[in-house]
Design a protein around this motif. Structure first.
Motif, PDB file in Angstrom:
ATOM      1  N   VAL A  33      -5.430   1.362  -2.880  1.00 28.70           N
ATOM      2  CA  VAL A  33      -4.810   2.690  -2.858  1.00 28.70           C
ATOM      3  C   VAL A  33      -5.020   3.395  -4.197  1.00 28.70           C
ATOM      4  O   VAL A  33      -5.396   4.572  -4.244  1.00 28.70           O
ATOM      5  CB  VAL A  33      -3.307   2.581  -2.528  1.00 28.70           C
ATOM      6  N   ALA A  88      -7.363   6.707  -4.978  1.00 27.02           N
ATOM      7  CA  ALA A  88      -6.733   7.912  -5.522  1.00 27.02           C
ATOM      8  C   ALA A  88      -7.500   8.460  -6.720  1.00 27.02           C
ATOM      9  O   ALA A  88      -7.519   9.669  -6.941  1.00 27.02           O
ATOM     10  CB  ALA A  88      -5.287   7.601  -5.918  1.00 27.02           C
ATOM     11  N   ALA A 130       0.829  -1.206   0.000  1.00 29.07           N
ATOM     12  CA  ALA A 130       0.000   0.000   0.000  1.00 29.07           C
ATOM     13  C   ALA A 130       0.865   1.258   0.000  1.00 29.07           C
ATOM     14  O   ALA A 130       0.574   2.219  -0.712  1.00 29.07           O
ATOM     15  CB  ALA A 130      -0.948  -0.001   1.196  1.00 29.07           C
ATOM     16  N   ALA A 161       0.931   4.125  -2.918  1.00 28.54           N
ATOM     17  CA  ALA A 161       0.717   5.552  -2.647  1.00 28.54           C
ATOM     18  C   ALA A 161       1.855   6.387  -3.238  1.00 28.54           C
ATOM     19  O   ALA A 161       1.613   7.456  -3.821  1.00 28.54           O
ATOM     20  CB  ALA A 161       0.597   5.794  -1.143  1.00 28.54           C
TER      21      ALA A 161
END
Length: 136
Positions: free
Chosen positions: A98, A102, A53, A57
């Protein structure tokens, strides 16, 4: 500002997928083909070692920077490919969550793939993208 990308949802396919099944852009759109965004810091070091994760990111942050430098944003992305170095589905899901978050409501067509190895030392995640913009 008008957007080039139109997402297409298929009523004929399962609604389980967390993304649109297709997207289009008009013929006069400028296409932007982005290299895979990697979880690298400004000095080229891999960040969030061992953390799917965390690396996802970092990839998203680098993708946003590359898009901005090309005159685009995540809302201009027409498709993505998320590569995850793993054989475990839960690692794919950790990275995907993630990326999905986003992009928010701009749920572009995407492919999520487990791969054996990626290009940088300790790299677990990479995100490729194509964007389309209208230069007005």
């Amino acid at each position: 500002m008008p957007r080039a990308v139109s997402l297409i949802r298929s009523a004929s396919l399962s609604d389980v997928a967390e993304y649109a099944y297709a997207a289009t852009a008009p013929a006069d759109a400028r296409l932007i083909f982005l290299a895979g965004a990697c979880p690298l810091d400004a000095d080229g070091g891999t960040v969030a070692v061992g953390d799917y994760a965390g690396q996802a990111a970092a990839c998203v942050a680098n993708l946003r920077t590359a898009l901005e430098d090309a005159g685009a944003g995540v809302e201009d992305v027409i498709s993505t490919r998320v590569l995850v170095a793993t054989t475990r589905q839960q690692d794919l899901v950790a990275a995907w969550e993630v990326v999905r978050d986003a992009f928010g409501a701009h749920d572009v067509p995407s492919t999520l793939m487990g791969v054996t190895v990626l290009g940088y030392h300790d790299q677990l995640v990479e995100i490729e993208a194509v964007a389309a913009v209208l230069d007005v």
